[in-house]
Scaffold this motif. Structure first.
Motif, PDB file in Angstrom:
ATOM      1  N   LEU A 105       0.856  -1.178   0.000  1.00  0.00           N
ATOM      2  CA  LEU A 105       0.000   0.000   0.000  1.00  0.00           C
ATOM      3  C   LEU A 105       0.892   1.229   0.000  1.00  0.00           C
TER       4      LEU A 105
ATOM      5  N   LEU B  90       3.239   2.869   2.603  1.00  0.00           N
ATOM      6  CA  LEU B  90       2.466   2.954   3.850  1.00  0.00           C
ATOM      7  C   LEU B  90       2.459   1.625   4.597  1.00  0.00           C
ATOM      8  N   SER B  91       2.324   0.522   3.868  1.00  0.00           N
ATOM      9  CA  SER B  91       2.231  -0.783   4.523  1.00  0.00           C
ATOM     10  C   SER B  91       2.640  -1.884   3.570  1.00  0.00           C
TER      11      SER B  91
ATOM     12  N   VAL C  20       1.833  -7.204   7.711  1.00  0.00           N
ATOM     13  CA  VAL C  20       0.708  -7.224   8.641  1.00  0.00           C
ATOM     14  C   VAL C  20       0.830  -8.482   9.500  1.00  0.00           C
TER      15      VAL C  20
ATOM     16  N   TYR D 209      -9.168   0.459   3.699  1.00  0.00           N
ATOM     17  CA  TYR D 209      -9.339  -0.983   3.566  1.00  0.00           C
ATOM     18  C   TYR D 209      -8.761  -1.414   2.222  1.00  0.00           C
TER      19      TYR D 209
ATOM     20  N   LEU E  65      -7.507  -6.267   4.517  1.00  0.00           N
ATOM     21  CA  LEU E  65      -6.694  -5.589   5.517  1.00  0.00           C
ATOM     22  C   LEU E  65      -7.186  -4.161   5.708  1.00  0.00           C
TER      23      LEU E  65
ATOM     24  N   TYR F 141      -5.663  -0.278   7.012  1.00  0.00           N
ATOM     25  CA  TYR F 141      -4.541   0.575   7.435  1.00  0.00           C
ATOM     26  C   TYR F 141      -5.099   1.834   8.078  1.00  0.00           C
ATOM     27  N   ASN F 142      -4.575   2.158   9.249  1.00  0.00           N
ATOM     28  CA  ASN F 142      -5.000   3.353   9.982  1.00  0.00           C
ATOM     29  C   ASN F 142      -3.947   4.447   9.805  1.00  0.00           C
TER      30      ASN F 142
ATOM     31  N   LYS G  42      -0.534   4.555  11.772  1.00  0.00           N
ATOM     32  CA  LYS G  42       0.255   3.838  10.770  1.00  0.00           C
ATOM     33  C   LYS G  42       0.333   2.334  11.044  1.00  0.00           C
ATOM     34  N   THR G  43      -0.782   1.780  11.540  1.00  0.00           N
ATOM     35  CA  THR G  43      -0.839   0.344  11.792  1.00  0.00           C
ATOM     36  C   THR G  43      -1.747  -0.334  10.769  1.00  0.00           C
ATOM     37  N   THR G  44      -1.485  -1.609  10.557  1.00  0.00           N
ATOM     38  CA  THR G  44      -2.294  -2.419   9.646  1.00  0.00           C
ATOM     39  C   THR G  44      -2.785  -3.649  10.392  1.00  0.00           C
ATOM     40  N   HIS G  45      -4.044  -4.017  10.201  1.00  0.00           N
ATOM     41  CA  HIS G  45      -4.543  -5.244  10.824  1.00  0.00           C
ATOM     42  C   HIS G  45      -5.381  -6.031   9.836  1.00  0.00           C
TER      43      HIS G  45
END
Length: 360
Positions: A122, A134-135, A138, A158, A192, A194-195, A199-202
């Motif tokens: 991402l 960015l990501s 995960v 998302y 997934l 991304y916030n 800057k976290t991904t879950h």
């Protein structure tokens, strides 16, 4: 004569052993494909995608996979790494930025393009063309096939990771990786989130059969996700709860984009293959077929197809081209312009042009 016969027997035994035991990259799983009803009812054939106007892409660039409008300008992703800026008044393109990968789905956010790139992850690109990853990880695992994205009302991004087994970079192309994932039907795709704030991904949802297009749902907080391997679109909530929006589509769905008045556009990248459906519950046979020479394997059939659905998943209309002259249609986007009017831009996995027509 006896020697020749022995050699022939050995030859055929060798072929049989090869077809049964030669290592292949896929471990097919059994599943039950829905019965293909054909192009009937809401999917009845028409000529809506025939005679598209076509703007030629710059030399050496193909596959305008997705289109996004940002601050009054149009941007296209491509299979060759380039993000292009498009002028609808002149049909001309400008090379804007290069991700170094193969950008697919895009959206805009705070003056930046947010891009799902299966080679990179991402990423964002600002107005100057500067790239930021960015990501790409995960839960301690790499993101191997970032595919599409959308941004919900709470600011979360998302995005789909189409396969956690067959990475586009490792396999060599997005198409090759997608064929492996769909032929295996291992359901390794996931959704997934991304916030941007921390800057976290879950992981929101997993075990998806090639998770592909992503679009914000009508409620603003859930998303609609194209599950290409099962010919359907799901709504997935922030907690991972799922419900089917539309299923048993007559082709392989790819992108999904928000349209006018709460509608959505879905592109079908090719026709369904009867052979593939009939082999759904025969994993060993799919493994054998994968060992065949390329010319003997089931092939995707071009059939231009874009459908528009409402917020409940009801099909409103379709645009089709049975000959697939504009190949591998991935989706569509409506853009209004004071000079050229309302246009339906049609994206493609393979075309060397950008196709468009008046909307509706």
């Amino acid at each position: 004569m006896k020697t020749a016969l022995k050699l022939l027997v050995v030859f055929f035994i060798g072929i049989i052993l090869y077809l049964l035991f030669f290592p292949v990259p896929i471990s097919p799983r059994s599943w039950q494909a829905p019965i293909h009803k054909g192009y009937i009812g809401a999917f009845s054939p028409n000529t809506g995608l025939e005679n598209l106007a076509k703007a030629p892409l710059p030399e050496g660039i193909h596959g305008p996979e997705d289109i996004v409008e940002m601050e009054g300008e149009l941007y296209l992703s491509s299979q060759t790494g380039w993000i292009l800026k498009f002028d609808p008044l002149t049909d001309k393109f400008i090379r804007f930025a290069n991700t170094g990968g193969s950008p697919l789905g895009m959206e805009s956010m705070h003056g930046k393009l947010i891009i799902a790139d299966p080679y990179v992850g991402l990423v964002s690109v600002d107005g100057a063309g500067t790239l930021e990853v960015l990501s790409n990880m995960v839960a301690g695992t790499p993101i191997l096939y970032a595919d599409d994205l959308d941004i919900t009302s709470d600011g979360l991004i998302y995005f789909s990771d189409a396969s956690t087994k067959f990475g586009a970079r490792a396999i060599g192309s997005t198409l090759a990786a997608s064929l492996l994932e769909i032929m295996e039907h291992g359901e390794t795709g996931r959704l997934l989130a991304y916030n941007p704030s921390d800057k976290t991904t879950h992981i929101v949802a997993d075990n998806l059969a090639f998770s592909n297009g992503v679009a914000r749902a009508p409620n603003g907080t859930s998303v609609w996700v194209v599950e290409t391997g099962k010919y359907r679109v799901l709504e997935i909530s922030p907690k991972g709860e799922r419900k089917v929006i539309i299923d048993n589509l007559p082709g392989f769905p790819d992108n999904i984009n928000r349209g006018p008045n709460g509608t959505y556009f879905i592109g079908l990248v090719s026709k369904r293959a009867k052979a593939l459906d009939s082999l759904a519950n025969k994993p060993k046979l799919r493994e054998i077929i994968w060992r065949l020479p390329e010319f003997m394997k089931p092939k995707a059939q071009d059939y231009g197809f874009v459908l528009q659905i409402d917020s409940s998943g009801e099909v409103l209309r379709t645009w089709q081209d049975a000959d697939g002259v504009y190949p591998a249609t991935t989706g569509a986007l409506v853009v209004s312009n004071a000079v050229v009017g309302d246009r339906l831009y049609v994206s493609s996995l393979a075309s060397k042009t950008l196709g468009y027509r008046p909307y509706p």
